[in-house]
Scaffold this active site. Structure first.
Site, short mmCIF file in Angstrom:
data_model
loop_
_atom_site.label_atom_id
_atom_site.label_comp_id
_atom_site.label_asym_id
_atom_site.label_seq_id
_atom_site.Cartn_x
_atom_site.Cartn_y
_atom_site.Cartn_z
N SER A 74 -2.12 115.88 11.63
CA SER A 74 -1.83 117.24 12.11
C SER A 74 -3.12 117.92 12.56
CB SER A 74 -1.20 118.05 10.98
OG SER A 74 -0.06 117.39 10.49
C1 LIG Z 1 2.61 114.97 10.69
S1 LIG Z 1 2.68 113.43 9.90
C2 LIG Z 1 1.78 113.75 8.39
C3 LIG Z 1 0.33 114.00 8.54
C4 LIG Z 1 -0.46 113.64 7.32
N1 LIG Z 1 -0.24 114.54 6.23
C5 LIG Z 1 -1.92 113.43 7.62
O1 LIG Z 1 -2.76 114.03 6.93
O2 LIG Z 1 -2.23 112.67 8.52
C6 LIG Z 1 4.35 113.33 9.29
C7 LIG Z 1 4.60 112.09 8.51
O3 LIG Z 1 5.82 112.25 7.81
C8 LIG Z 1 6.39 110.97 7.69
N2 LIG Z 1 7.81 111.13 7.31
C9 LIG Z 1 8.87 111.47 8.09
N3 LIG Z 1 9.98 111.52 7.36
C10 LIG Z 1 9.64 111.23 6.09
C11 LIG Z 1 10.36 111.13 4.87
N4 LIG Z 1 11.68 111.36 4.80
N5 LIG Z 1 9.67 110.80 3.76
C12 LIG Z 1 8.35 110.56 3.80
N6 LIG Z 1 7.61 110.64 4.92
C13 LIG Z 1 8.25 110.97 6.06
C14 LIG Z 1 6.15 110.34 9.05
O4 LIG Z 1 6.26 108.93 8.98
C15 LIG Z 1 4.75 110.83 9.35
O5 LIG Z 1 3.80 109.90 8.95
#
Ligand SMILES: C[S@@+](CC[C@H](N)C(=O)[O-])C[C@H]1O[C@@H](n2cnc3c(N)ncnc32)[C@H](O)[C@@H]1O
Length: 409
Positions: A74
């Protein structure tokens, strides 16, 4: 001899990024600042140039099959603001949902210190592997990275003092509150009627109440909690759509004819500043049929009366007709604040009537709503909380979400 300048060291780029976040008002708390100066973000996005790691944009690491990102780091500004909302203390046990690159988990590990504990969970195995590598490379191997669906939290390391969700959620599932301490806090980008805010939730009397909320946009959560918005294409030849949230039913065929009718457009003589537009969105969203109009280049240039933003506008539909907002620059305020005059544009057989209804809602906001700058979100168990008249209410799978407004206290 090469004339190329020596590359700027990552540490210097990182400090510049943090200095700018402070100057722009996205970062205030010294402990969060120290974490952001300390964690080498570039090690979590090894496939891009170091300069891109320290720019103010998100970094896509895993493109999705539909052209939208599946995972990304992000943007630093929203990372900082959400960490400030979370209020992590040394020794805390924290769960992050959405491990992504592992960067935010490393910041959390920095904040909880040696006596705390961080668990981060991601739904995709390849993302989990990459997060583990980044965390190990940056010296945060103590973070537990789990592969699973964050809808169910991670009971193995509960209870948590803090839960932070870094993917867009549509609801607050029971596992999160079950796994949180009584005085714990959840920070989650929550979507209501297509409007997403990062909200810091704490327990009230049998429900969650937001302590703060900020504008944001996030990749939607997948898995059991996934609730897609529906999209109606309004014409085949140009990219213009309505996007509807919260399982509203719609007849795409009926709406498909709306653009055959001439535009019914009026300027209202009602002005708003950029910051007023934030709570105005929630006011408008109390209307049945609230949705968003999405329009790309050719649609805006070729045929539509210009919507509010580059992506489109807030809108309202009713069966075979839709109306959306327009705005134009008005003279600036005495202190230089930008001011916009609002307008309404409708297409469809009932264009004039719908434009009148939206206009009336905007005029009510002008008379009564403008002063209601105190906006908060309550998350109640489904089927509870009945004193909701006049407020925005969204029925979710597990909860009833209410957005309330009041005069600033
Ligand atoms: C914006 S990214 C997160 C950024 C992260 N916190 C970082 O520091 O890089 C969103 C993440 O949420 C994950 N995601 C989506 N749905 C999810 C779920 N139901 N449970 C866990 N992770 C999920 C995606 O695979 C993705 O890697």
């Amino acid at each position: 001899m090469s004339l190329d300048a020596a590359p700027t060291p990552p540490e210097e780029l990182r400090n510049t990024m943090v200095d700018q976040l402070i100057a722009w008002g996205s970062l205030h708390i010294p402990r969060v600042e120290a974490a952001m100066r300390g964690v080498p973000r570039h090690l979590f996005v090894p496939d891009v140039a170091v300069e891109a790691a320290y720019a103010h944009d998100g970094v896509i690491t895993h493109p999705g099959a539909d052209g939208r990102p599946r995972s990304m780091a992000s943007a630093p500004g929203i990372v900082a603001q959400m960490l400030e909302q979370l209020d992590v203390q040394p020794g805390h046990r924290v769960l992050e949902i959405g491990a992504g690159t592992g960067y935010n988990a490393a910041l959390l590990a920095h904040l909880v210190g040696p006596d705390g504990h961080v668990t981060t969970i991601d739904i995709d195995g390849d993302v989990v592997d990459a997060a583990r590598s980044g965390l190990a490379a940056a010296g945060y191997g103590s973070v537990h990275v789990i592969c699973g669906d964050g809808e169910y939290g991670y009971p193995g390391h509960a209870p948590y003092d803090r839960i932070i969700v870094t993917a867009g959620a549509w609801d607050v599932p029971p596992a999160w509150s079950d796994q949180l301490t009584m005085d714990g806090r959840i920070v989650v980008p929550l979507r209501v009627r297509g409007l997403t805010r990062s909200v810091a939730l704490e327990r009230g009397n049998g429900f969650w109440r937001s302590r703060s909320m900020i504008y944001c946009g996030f990749i939607p959560m997948r898995g059991a909690g996934y609730c897609p918005e529906s999209t109606v294409r309004l014409r085949d030849d140009i990219e213009v759509f309505l996007r509807l949230d919260d399982r509203q039913s719609v007849d795409p065929e009926a709406l498909g004819g709306a653009l055959k009718h001439p535009a019914c457009h009026t300027w209202l003589g009602v002005n708003a500043t950029e910051s007023e537009l934030g709570h105005f969105e929630f006011w408008l969203a109390t209307m049945d049929g609230f949705c968003r109009l999405l329009a790309r280049g050719d649609a805006i240039e070729g045929m539509l009366v210009e919507p509010m933003y580059r992506w489109g506008s807030m809108a309202v539909f009713d069966l075979d007709t839709f109306a959306y907002l327009t705005m134009r620059e008005a003279p600036r305020g005495d202190d230089g604040t930008r001011i916009f005059e609002l307008g309404v544009c409708a297409y469809g057989p009932q264009g004039e009537q719908l434009a009148d209804r939206v206009t009336e809602q905007i005029r009510r906001w002008d008379r009564h709503g403008r002063s209601l700058t105190n906006t908060w979100i309550e998350v109640h168990p489904a089927g509870t909380a009945t004193d909701v008249a006049g407020h925005l209410v969204a029925e979710k799978r597990h909860t009833r979400i209410i957005i309330r407004t009041a005069p600033a206290s």
